[in-house]
Design a protein around this motif. Structure first.
Motif, PDB file in Angstrom:
ATOM      1  N   PRO A 351      16.845  53.898  -8.234  1.00  0.00           N
ATOM      2  CA  PRO A 351      15.807  53.400  -7.457  1.00  0.00           C
ATOM      3  C   PRO A 351      15.404  52.088  -7.217  1.00  0.00           C
ATOM      4  CG  PRO A 351      14.993  54.577  -9.494  1.00  0.00           C
ATOM      5  CD  PRO A 351      16.630  54.632  -9.377  1.00  0.00           C
ATOM      6  N   ILE A 352      15.741  51.383  -8.200  1.00  0.00           N
ATOM      7  CA  ILE A 352      15.171  49.889  -8.536  1.00  0.00           C
ATOM      8  C   ILE A 352      16.363  49.099  -7.601  1.00  0.00           C
ATOM      9  CG2 ILE A 352      14.961  48.102  -9.883  1.00  0.00           C
ATOM     10  CD1 ILE A 352      14.730  49.937 -12.324  1.00  0.00           C
ATOM     11  N   ASP A 353      17.510  49.397  -7.766  1.00  0.00           N
ATOM     12  CA  ASP A 353      18.533  48.922  -6.751  1.00  0.00           C
ATOM     13  C   ASP A 353      18.401  48.914  -5.451  1.00  0.00           C
ATOM     14  OD1 ASP A 353      19.850  47.771  -8.971  1.00  0.00           O
ATOM     15  OD2 ASP A 353      21.451  49.289  -8.921  1.00  0.00           O
ATOM     16  N   ARG A 354      17.944  50.486  -4.973  1.00  0.00           N
ATOM     17  CA  ARG A 354      17.574  50.528  -3.797  1.00  0.00           C
ATOM     18  C   ARG A 354      16.502  49.947  -3.059  1.00  0.00           C
ATOM     19  NH1 ARG A 354      18.072  57.068  -4.470  1.00  0.00           N
ATOM     20  NH2 ARG A 354      20.100  57.433  -4.100  1.00  0.00           N
ATOM     21  N   MET A 355      15.486  49.608  -3.894  1.00  0.00           N
ATOM     22  CA  MET A 355      14.317  48.985  -3.658  1.00  0.00           C
ATOM     23  C   MET A 355      14.414  47.263  -3.331  1.00  0.00           C
ATOM     24  SD  MET A 355      11.096  47.843  -6.208  1.00  0.00           S
ATOM     25  CE  MET A 355      12.086  46.939  -7.212  1.00  0.00           C
ATOM     26  N   VAL A 356      15.385  46.811  -4.306  1.00  0.00           N
ATOM     27  CA  VAL A 356      15.812  45.424  -4.122  1.00  0.00           C
ATOM     28  C   VAL A 356      16.559  45.278  -3.052  1.00  0.00           C
ATOM     29  CG1 VAL A 356      17.074  43.602  -5.388  1.00  0.00           C
ATOM     30  CG2 VAL A 356      15.393  45.075  -6.723  1.00  0.00           C
ATOM     31  N   ALA A 357      17.302  46.269  -2.595  1.00  0.00           N
ATOM     32  CA  ALA A 357      18.222  46.245  -1.479  1.00  0.00           C
ATOM     33  C   ALA A 357      17.141  46.015   0.063  1.00  0.00           C
ATOM     34  CB  ALA A 357      19.051  47.164  -1.329  1.00  0.00           C
ATOM     35  N   ILE A 358      16.380  46.825  -0.166  1.00  0.00           N
ATOM     36  CA  ILE A 358      15.275  46.912   1.036  1.00  0.00           C
ATOM     37  C   ILE A 358      14.308  45.696   1.188  1.00  0.00           C
ATOM     38  CG2 ILE A 358      13.189  48.195   2.048  1.00  0.00           C
ATOM     39  CD1 ILE A 358      14.412  50.694   0.510  1.00  0.00           C
ATOM     40  N   GLY A 359      13.992  45.201   0.073  1.00  0.00           N
ATOM     41  CA  GLY A 359      13.171  43.658   0.153  1.00  0.00           C
ATOM     42  C   GLY A 359      12.216  43.600  -0.776  1.00  0.00           C
TER      43      GLY A 359
END
Ligand code: 13P
Ligand code: SF4
Length: 359
Positions: A351-359
């Motif tokens: 979930p952290i990587d997903r967040m960082v990828a979104i912005g």
């Protein structure tokens, strides 16, 4: 409701200016020797912010931790932040100067509670604020911070469909802000941060009355955020002067406001006014609704703007547990290590990587 308020005084012993300077030199020398990077949250005490390699909000700190070229990260912030750094950089040693630096918001939901909540809504997508433990993140689909919560939820509706059920937590004020921004209802956990929840609508009323021309910088975790959005919707407060910001967003506002203040002063000078000070314009003001540690970086970034706390008692006792002597000792004795077990870290990274990828 009687909300607990953290004490405003730091637990640190009083240090003289000379002692602070000496200890800061010691910290820098130790950091170089250990090949360590010092990361500090915006709410840290000034003498810790001044010695850090990077000061920022939760999102910025996560990014810096991931990109840091070093063997050791000393995290001057609270425990979940150090855990996040450990999740993102398992090959690095992550230290926190005081293991008791917790977070009342992160403590408002544990893994067992989240698992039970998920079981109630099996098709729900779970979005959790980064202010959560590693175990909670391991059961989460997307993380978010106050800087990107709206973007993360918007992304989920865009990619999973507009009728997606979202379980958002643990901060109910941030959840209400996201719902209002996107015009959709989610299932929102009823957790809160005791410091931000303690900044009440009455604080905004009082500062509005005392500083009628001031802008408002409001952290979406605040207990006043919903009412301020209502004032704006009702036209009682001009939307132009109200900004719902993460701590990083507040800093960007300060930098921009300072540039404008400097430009105004130079325009006046070019027009031949202001030399005798008689017609100098009033200093711009901004009311700041968040933890009071934020006032220091804001004032450093924009000395020409007057920053006024919405509630001068809004101090986080956990953030203030990190002191310069404890930071020095952490580097000297390589303590206290925060390491997230790999089986949890692997799941919490998603979930952290997903967040960082979104912005
Ligand atoms: P941000 O720095 O992400 O705005 O978060 C504030 C906070 O309360 C961190 O504990
Ligand atoms: Fe947690 Fe302190 Fe931040 Fe509140 S201010 S969310 S208690 S770290």
């Amino acid at each position: 409701m009687n909300l607990p308020m953290a004490p405003t005084v730091s637990a640190a012993p009083e240090l003289s200016v000379k002692e602070i300077a000496g200890m800061q030199d010691e910290v820098r020398a130790l950091a170089a020797e250990r090949r360590a990077v010092i990361l500090a949250h915006n709410y840290q005490v000034p003498e810790v912010q001044d010695v850090a390699d990077y000061v920022g909000d939760s999102l910025g700190l996560s990014r810096r931790a991931a990109a840091a070229d070093c063997e050791t990260i000393v995290f001057c912030g609270v425990h979940f932040m150090a855990e996040t750094a450990s999740i993102l950089c398992p090959e690095k040693t992550v230290l926190i100067p005081d293991l008791d630096a917790g977070c009342s918001l992160a403590a408002s939901i544990d893994a067992e509670q989240l698992a039970a909540w998920r079981a109630q809504y099996p098709r729900g997508v779970v979005v959790m604020y980064v202010n959560t433990t590693a175990e909670v993140k391991a059961l989460t689909d997307y993380c978010c911070t106050s800087a990107n919560a709206v973007e993360v939820v918007r992304h989920i509706y865009a990619t999973h469909g507009p009728d997606t059920e979202i379980l958002f937590g643990p901060d109910m004020w941030l959840g209400a802000f996201v719902e209002k921004e996107l015009g959709r209802r989610m299932h929102v956990w009823d957790g809160e941060c005791h410091v931000h929840a303690g900044i009440r609508p009455s604080d905004i009323e009082a500062t509005r009355a005392a500083h009628p021309g001031a802008d408002f910088l409001i952290h979406p975790e605040c207990g006043c955020s919903t009412s301020v959005m209502e004032y704006v919707a009702a036209g009682d407060v001009s939307a132009e002067g109200v900004h719902m910001f993460s701590t990083g967003g507040m800093l960007q506002y300060a930098e921009q406001a300072e540039r404008e203040a400097v430009a105004r002063t130079s325009d006046r000078r070019d027009a031949g006014r202001g030399a005798n000070g008689s017609s100098s314009p009033a200093r711009a003001q901004a009311v700041v609704a968040t933890e009071i540690g934020m006032l220091y970086p804001l004032r450093m970034a924009a000395p020409d703007i007057e920053f006024i706390p919405a509630n001068a008692e809004a101090s986080c006792k956990y953030m203030k547990m990190i002191t310069l002597p404890k930071l020095r000792d952490a580097l000297r004795e390589m303590k206290f290590e925060v390491r997230v077990p790999e089986e949890i870290a692997v799941r919490a990274r998603v979930p952290i990587d997903r967040m960082v990828a979104i912005g």
